[in-house]
Design a protein around this motif. Structure first.
Motif, PDB file in Angstrom:
ATOM      1  N   UNK A 130      -3.677  61.867  44.983  1.00 53.88           N
ATOM      2  CA  UNK A 130      -2.444  62.324  44.337  1.00 53.88           C
ATOM      3  C   UNK A 130      -1.575  61.131  43.940  1.00 53.88           C
ATOM      4  N   UNK A 131      -1.472  60.145  44.838  1.00 51.82           N
ATOM      5  CA  UNK A 131      -0.688  58.942  44.536  1.00 51.82           C
ATOM      6  C   UNK A 131      -1.259  58.224  43.323  1.00 51.82           C
ATOM      7  N   UNK A 132      -2.602  58.098  43.285  1.00 50.77           N
ATOM      8  CA  UNK A 132      -3.226  57.395  42.167  1.00 50.77           C
ATOM      9  C   UNK A 132      -2.981  58.156  40.869  1.00 50.77           C
ATOM     10  N   UNK A 171      -6.197  68.878  37.776  1.00 52.55           N
ATOM     11  CA  UNK A 171      -6.539  69.173  39.166  1.00 52.55           C
ATOM     12  C   UNK A 171      -7.974  68.752  39.454  1.00 52.55           C
ATOM     13  N   UNK A 172      -8.846  68.946  38.449  1.00 54.47           N
ATOM     14  CA  UNK A 172     -10.252  68.580  38.634  1.00 54.47           C
ATOM     15  C   UNK A 172     -10.380  67.078  38.847  1.00 54.47           C
ATOM     16  N   UNK A 173      -9.599  66.300  38.097  1.00 54.42           N
ATOM     17  CA  UNK A 173      -9.639  64.846  38.244  1.00 54.42           C
ATOM     18  C   UNK A 173      -9.239  64.429  39.649  1.00 54.42           C
ATOM     19  N   UNK A 225     -11.946  65.455  42.136  1.00 52.18           N
ATOM     20  CA  UNK A 225     -13.123  64.575  42.041  1.00 52.18           C
ATOM     21  C   UNK A 225     -12.853  63.240  42.714  1.00 52.18           C
ATOM     22  N   UNK A 226     -11.678  62.668  42.425  1.00 47.74           N
ATOM     23  CA  UNK A 226     -11.327  61.389  43.042  1.00 47.74           C
ATOM     24  C   UNK A 226     -11.281  61.530  44.554  1.00 47.74           C
ATOM     25  N   UNK A 227     -10.691  62.657  45.037  1.00 50.29           N
ATOM     26  CA  UNK A 227     -10.568  62.849  46.485  1.00 50.29           C
ATOM     27  C   UNK A 227     -11.942  62.974  47.129  1.00 50.29           C
ATOM     28  N   UNK A 228     -12.895  63.689  46.473  1.00 48.63           N
ATOM     29  CA  UNK A 228     -14.205  63.835  47.112  1.00 48.63           C
ATOM     30  C   UNK A 228     -14.971  62.520  47.104  1.00 48.63           C
ATOM     31  N   UNK A 229     -14.806  61.715  46.032  1.00 51.13           N
ATOM     32  CA  UNK A 229     -15.443  60.394  46.038  1.00 51.13           C
ATOM     33  C   UNK A 229     -14.869  59.534  47.156  1.00 51.13           C
TER      34      UNK A 229
END
Lengths: 162, 89, 102
Positions: free
Chosen positions: A40-42, A2-4, A7-11
């Motif tokens: 989520x897709x990535x 979930x953290x990954x 993090x990706x979403x905030x970037x």
């Protein structure tokens, strides 16, 4: 996990704000939704190598990039000189270079850097070797000395060596 | 000064079109079209600065992405003769 | 600052023109890729950096840097895919080499 994703979403959200420049509630909400969906897709699409530490790798890049751009500039001058020379002093050849000691991310970086430098580009990639086409004998010789390979191997956090 | 670079890139694009028409193999043509896309991205960015409307950079950004995808798509079509499935093994 | 930008733009256009000259002059496909890679690397870097130092707007700077980043990441990939496909087409007689997509 979930953290990954978060993090990706905030970037991605930072990217969204940089690209749009609007700060309305509506546009930010739309951006947040699409960023979460994309992250989520990535995450569904790819399984990133857990040994690859993006933060360490990115922090090490500033030590590598200035040298690399200097190298790009130098080889550009060399290739331009050869093109402008009335006799075209080129000797195209293929060479094979071993990438045994590098991790997967480092291998990809190495192949990309070789292609980005004019005068050499990767033609074929294997598990432990890459096949390089170079414009002259000297550039192939330079590549075999492995100065760039050593610099890329020195980047930390690029995952385990296979 | 933007105008000089603008004209230089227009000349570049002209010769790239000649290479597209001339190119002995299909790969020469694809290479020239790919480089043509790079030249278009630079041209759009320059045009945005020339008319003082930096909004054109968004179009340049999109074009940079589309150019890459189109090159890969053409190569895939050329290699597997279709776009849908990856490969028959 | 303006002078730096002009020098970069002029050098960038010069490299683009040299790359085009190479694209016309060099004898075969595998050498021409090197000439195209001059335009892809030095032409792009110099022209975009020349535009970058002209502006103070943070959004414009971010967009220019993003364009540069995308070009630097996608350019080598496209060139590699192109050269790889060309080399596969050359040795078409080996049927098993077509399935090793890297």
């Amino acid at each position: 996990m979930l953290i990954r994703v978060l993090t990706a979403a905030s970037l991605l959200l930072i990217l969204w704000v940089l690209l749009s420049g609007h700060m309305d509630i509506l546009l930010l909400g739309l951006g947040l939704g699409s960023c979460l969906f994309t992250a989520w897709l990535a995450h569904r699409l790819a399984l990133p190598d857990p040994a690859f530490n993006t933060l360490k790798f990115s922090l090490d890049l500033p030590r590598f990039l200035p040298w690399f751009f200097l190298e790009v500039f130098r080889s550009n001058l060399d290739v331009s000189w050869r093109i402008l020379h009335p006799k075209l002093p080129i000797s195209p050849n293929l060479s094979t270079i071993s990438t045994k000691s590098l991790s997967d991310v480092a291998k990809t970086t190495y192949a990309n850097c070789i292609t980005l430098t004019p005068g050499t580009y990767t033609l074929n990639t294997g598990t432990d070797t890459i096949e390089v086409h170079s414009l002259t004998k000297e550039t192939a010789e330079n590549l075999r000395h492995g100065k760039m390979k050593k610099r890329i191997a020195a980047l930390r956090g690029s995952g385990k060596t296979s | 000064m933007f105008t000089v670079t603008f004209i230089a890139i227009l000349i570049v694009m002209f010769f790239l079109l000649i290479r597209v028409a001339l190119g002995p193999t299909v790969f020469d043509r694809i290479l020239a079209v790919n480089t043509f896309g790079t030249a278009i991205v630079l041209l759009i960015a320059l045009f945005g600065f020339l008319v003082d409307r930096p909004d054109f950079l968004d179009i340049a950004l999109l074009y940079a992405l589309t150019n890459f995808i189109s090159t890969i798509a053409v190569l895939k079509l050329f290699r597997y003769k279709r776009l849908g499935k990856a490969a028959d093994r | 600052m303006i002078v730096i930008s002009w020098v970069m733009l002029l050098l960038g256009s010069a490299f683009c023109l040299i790359g085009t000259l190479g694209l016309m002059r060099l004898p075969d496909f595998y050498s021409r890729v090197h000439a195209a890679s001059i335009i892809d690397s030095m032409g792009t870097i110099l022209v975009l950096l020349g535009l970058l130092v002209q502006t103070q707007d943070i959004l414009v700077i971010a967009k220019l840097i993003l364009i540069l980043l995308f070009m630097m990441l996608t350019g080598p990939t496209a060139v590699h895919a192109l050269a790889h496909t060309a080399s596969l087409k050359e040795k078409d007689s080996e049927p098993d080499s077509a399935s090793q997509l890297s």
